[in-house]
Motif scaffolding. Structure first.
Motif, PDB file in Angstrom:
ATOM      1  N   GLU A  56      -5.666  -6.700  -0.898  1.00 58.27           N
ATOM      2  CA  GLU A  56      -5.090  -5.794  -1.883  1.00 58.27           C
ATOM      3  C   GLU A  56      -5.414  -4.340  -1.546  1.00 58.27           C
ATOM      4  O   GLU A  56      -4.550  -3.463  -1.603  1.00 58.27           O
ATOM      5  N   LEU A  57      -6.658  -4.086  -1.168  1.00 60.89           N
ATOM      6  CA  LEU A  57      -7.057  -2.720  -0.811  1.00 60.89           C
ATOM      7  C   LEU A  57      -6.347  -2.241   0.454  1.00 60.89           C
ATOM      8  O   LEU A  57      -5.947  -1.077   0.547  1.00 60.89           O
ATOM      9  N   LYS A  58      -6.182  -3.144   1.423  1.00 64.04           N
ATOM     10  CA  LYS A  58      -5.465  -2.774   2.643  1.00 64.04           C
ATOM     11  C   LYS A  58      -4.011  -2.434   2.340  1.00 64.04           C
ATOM     12  O   LYS A  58      -3.465  -1.463   2.886  1.00 64.04           O
ATOM     13  N   ALA A  59      -3.387  -3.228   1.488  1.00 57.79           N
ATOM     14  CA  ALA A  59      -1.993  -2.967   1.117  1.00 57.79           C
ATOM     15  C   ALA A  59      -1.878  -1.626   0.395  1.00 57.79           C
ATOM     16  O   ALA A  59      -0.954  -0.854   0.655  1.00 57.79           O
ATOM     17  N   ALA A  62      -2.274   1.145   2.945  1.00 60.98           N
ATOM     18  CA  ALA A  62      -1.059   1.283   3.751  1.00 60.98           C
ATOM     19  C   ALA A  62       0.022   2.007   2.956  1.00 60.98           C
ATOM     20  O   ALA A  62       0.722   2.877   3.500  1.00 60.98           O
ATOM     21  N   GLN A  63       0.149   1.679   1.675  1.00 60.33           N
ATOM     22  CA  GLN A  63       1.129   2.349   0.832  1.00 60.33           C
ATOM     23  C   GLN A  63       0.786   3.827   0.679  1.00 60.33           C
ATOM     24  O   GLN A  63       1.658   4.681   0.746  1.00 60.33           O
ATOM     25  N   ASP A  64      -0.505   4.128   0.489  1.00 56.50           N
ATOM     26  CA  ASP A  64      -0.932   5.526   0.365  1.00 56.50           C
ATOM     27  C   ASP A  64      -0.625   6.310   1.631  1.00 56.50           C
ATOM     28  O   ASP A  64      -0.163   7.451   1.566  1.00 56.50           O
ATOM     29  N   PHE A  65      -0.889   5.704   2.803  1.00 51.54           N
ATOM     30  CA  PHE A  65      -0.591   6.379   4.066  1.00 51.54           C
ATOM     31  C   PHE A  65       0.905   6.590   4.222  1.00 51.54           C
ATOM     32  O   PHE A  65       1.358   7.625   4.692  1.00 51.54           O
ATOM     33  N   GLU A  66       1.681   5.607   3.798  1.00 57.94           N
ATOM     34  CA  GLU A  66       3.135   5.719   3.908  1.00 57.94           C
ATOM     35  C   GLU A  66       3.649   6.851   3.026  1.00 57.94           C
ATOM     36  O   GLU A  66       4.472   7.656   3.451  1.00 57.94           O
ATOM     37  N   GLU A  67       3.133   6.913   1.796  1.00 57.61           N
ATOM     38  CA  GLU A  67       3.559   7.966   0.884  1.00 57.61           C
ATOM     39  C   GLU A  67       3.095   9.334   1.355  1.00 57.61           C
ATOM     40  O   GLU A  67       3.801  10.320   1.196  1.00 57.61           O
ATOM     41  N   ALA A  68       1.904   9.393   1.939  1.00 59.20           N
ATOM     42  CA  ALA A  68       1.376  10.669   2.406  1.00 59.20           C
ATOM     43  C   ALA A  68       2.172  11.189   3.599  1.00 59.20           C
ATOM     44  O   ALA A  68       2.297  12.397   3.789  1.00 59.20           O
ATOM     45  N   GLY A  69       2.716  10.267   4.379  1.00 61.84           N
ATOM     46  CA  GLY A  69       3.445  10.673   5.578  1.00 61.84           C
ATOM     47  C   GLY A  69       4.903  11.001   5.352  1.00 61.84           C
ATOM     48  O   GLY A  69       5.566  11.546   6.218  1.00 61.84           O
ATOM     49  N   ARG A  70       5.409  10.712   4.173  1.00 61.16           N
ATOM     50  CA  ARG A  70       6.822  10.966   3.925  1.00 61.16           C
ATOM     51  C   ARG A  70       7.053  12.435   3.582  1.00 61.16           C
ATOM     52  O   ARG A  70       6.184  13.110   3.045  1.00 61.16           O
TER      53      ARG A  70
END
Length: 121
Positions: A56-59, A62-70
């Motif tokens: 759950e923490l990894k997911a 990953a979502q946080d990194f995806e949002e930060a990179g957009r």
């Protein structure tokens, strides 16, 4: 033969259920398990819960990194522009208040100087 195999499976599942109930009772009462099988069941439950939490923490990461990179979309840009506009307006108000305060202080000093000069004469 098939019935015997199914009955054996039912017996195995019944013993697993009893062991799990015992494990839950042991955990909720705060006792240490007496039965090694119960202790093993508790260890397996903790391992599964830990693995699920890590996943759950990894997911989430990953979502946080995806949002930060957009790139920011139009609503993000508009929110920032609105916030900047509000900050500029507040800054102008503060500048005006400072100018008024400075002018008032200068007038007071000027009047105090004239009064002191008038008193000397």
């Amino acid at each position: 033969e098939e019935i015997a195999a199914l009955q054996a499976q039912v017996d195995i599942n019944d013993s697993k259920v009893k062991m799990m109930k015992s494990a839950i009772d042991t955990l909720t009462s705060g006792q240490t398990p007496d039965d090694p099988a119960v202790e093993e069941a508790i260890a397996q439950m903790r391992a599964k819960i830990r693995a699920a939490k890590i996943d759950e923490l990894k997911a989430q990461r990953a979502q946080d990194f995806e949002e930060a990179g957009r790139a920011p979309d139009e609503s993000d840009v508009q929110k920032l522009e609105d916030e900047c506009g509000e900050l500029r307006r507040r800054l102008q108000e503060l500048d005006s208040a400072i100018d008024v305060s400075r002018d008032t202080r200068q007038r007071e000093l000027l009047l105090m100087g004239r009064t002191a000069v008038g008193e000397e004469e």
